[in-house]
Enzyme design. Structure first.
Site, PDB file in Angstrom:
ATOM      1  CG  ASP A  33      35.020  40.407  32.519  1.00  0.00           C
ATOM      2  OD1 ASP A  33      35.349  40.165  31.281  1.00  0.00           O
ATOM      3  OD2 ASP A  33      33.985  39.828  32.983  1.00  0.00           O
ATOM      4  CE  LYS A  34      38.883  49.328  35.253  1.00  0.00           C
ATOM      5  NZ  LYS A  34      38.257  50.558  34.959  1.00  0.00           N
TER       6      LYS A  34
END
Length: 372
Positions: free
Chosen positions: A183-184
């Site tokens: 994820d970011k």
């Protein structure tokens, strides 16, 4: 491969005549994979066509090339060979004869890029590279793939710059590139394939669970045991499309297994090591939430509030200082291990806990020490 840069993206079932270019853009950056290939790859639908009632039986490669501009029949056949042509939910060979009502899709192992990938000089921390692969230590805050709202400034844009002088690496080629994702706002290690053979070999290792991956997380609450396993299907949350959730129905969602071990206890929060047996979207975040332990400062899943502890103002200020020290979910992909695609050598890499998480852990360690 399919030249995705010259195709319209179709998100809904539509009846198309040759030359019809109906299409729509991607809806949301958390797009759920729409198909799981036989080798376990989670695939994303890029295009969908529905054969009309008067459709004469025709090979699927001819059916598709008639409907897609600037795409050769050879490229369609290559996509079929790679398992990327799906008819009625199953992979189809180029020779499959399309019938009236058939739903024909093209899928890839990454979300669709809405525009051409622009090379951007974004710093990359490369911990290893050879002619077949590279391992990147991704910082928190860096989006992996371009998508809705993130058309630039991603890891893929950075890779395009890194490979700008390499004629053999096309950043839009689905046969190359990132083998897995994080994820970011998760930091840590990722492996990138520079050849189709390397991506296939590495992808098989992820599917057969022979890779070695450990994550470190800070979560709210304490645990009854020092180690355990969380099992629960994961699907999109029907009440919030930006979230995933553990489902109570074994027929809904994708099977997911997370093993955890307590590394350090601070009473109100705990540092845990997580080992993934599967790799679903937001898996650690959702599994921990399902057990009452959302990740510290995970705004999407409610971890950015005081969930454990006292009501004293001094404590509230302390937690606020912790949120500022680590302004994202406290999750780090610390280790990555796999077999090299050509040499057969065991490759193992470790990324130190980043400064923001290290500061967070040290603050809780000091708080716990002073409270005893």
């Amino acid at each position: 491969m399919i030249d995705t840069r010259h195709m319209e993206y179709i998100t809904n079932e539509v009846n198309l005549a040759p030359g019809d270019d109906s299409g729509a853009v991607e809806v949301e950056s958390l797009e759920e994979p729409s198909y799981v290939a036989a080798d376990g790859r989670e695939m994303y639908e890029h295009f969908r066509f529905v054969a009309d009632k008067g459709q004469q039986m025709i090979r699927v490669d001819k059916f598709l090339v008639d409907r897609m501009e600037k795409t050769s029949r050879n490229r369609i056949q290559q996509a079929a060979d790679a398992g990327c042509v799906i008819v009625n939910g199953k992979a189809a060979k180029s020779s499959y004869k399309v019938k009236p009502g058939d739903v024909v899709s093209i899928v890839m192992d990454r979300p669709r890029y809405e525009c051409e990938i622009i090379a951007e000089d974004i710093p990359l921390k490369i911990v290893y590279e050879d002619s077949e692969l590279l391992v990147v230590d991704k910082p928190a805050g860096l989006v992996v793939h371009p998508g809705h709202g993130n058309y630039s400034g991603t890891l893929v844009n950075a890779l395009a710059w890194h490979f700008k002088d390499n004629p053999d690496y096309d950043v839009s080629d689905p046969r190359l590139g990132l083998v897995h994702r994080i994820d970011k706002d998760t930091s840590g290690l990722l492996v990138v394939a520079k050849t189709p053979e390397a991506k296939t070999h590495l992808g098989n290792q992820f599917f057969h669970k022979t890779t070695r991956r450990e994550y470190v997380a800070v979560v709210w609450g304490d645990f009854d045991s020092d180690a355990g396993t969380i099992t629960g299907n994961i699907a999109r949350n029907p009440k919030n499309k930006l979230q995933m959730a553990v489902t109570g129905d074994p027929e809904v969602g994708k099977h997911a297994v997370t093993h955890f071990r307590v590394l350090e206890r601070f009473g109100y929060v705990t540092v845990v090591k997580c080992v993934l047996e599967t790799g679903r979207t937001h898996q650690i975040r959702v599994h921990m939430l399902s057990k009452g332990h959302p990740l510290f400062n995970d705004s999407r899943y409610g971890g950015d509030r005081i969930l454990k502890g006292t009501t004293f103002a001094k404590y509230r200020q302390f937690v606020e200082n912790c949120f500022q020290a680590c302004p994202r979910q406290a999750l780090h992909a610390r280790t990555l291990g796999f077999v090299h695609p050509s040499t057969g050598k065991e490759m193992d890499f470790e990324s130190p806990i980043p400064e923001d998480m290290a500061s967070l852990i040290e603050k809780w360690r000091a708080y716990r020490s002073n409270s005893v």
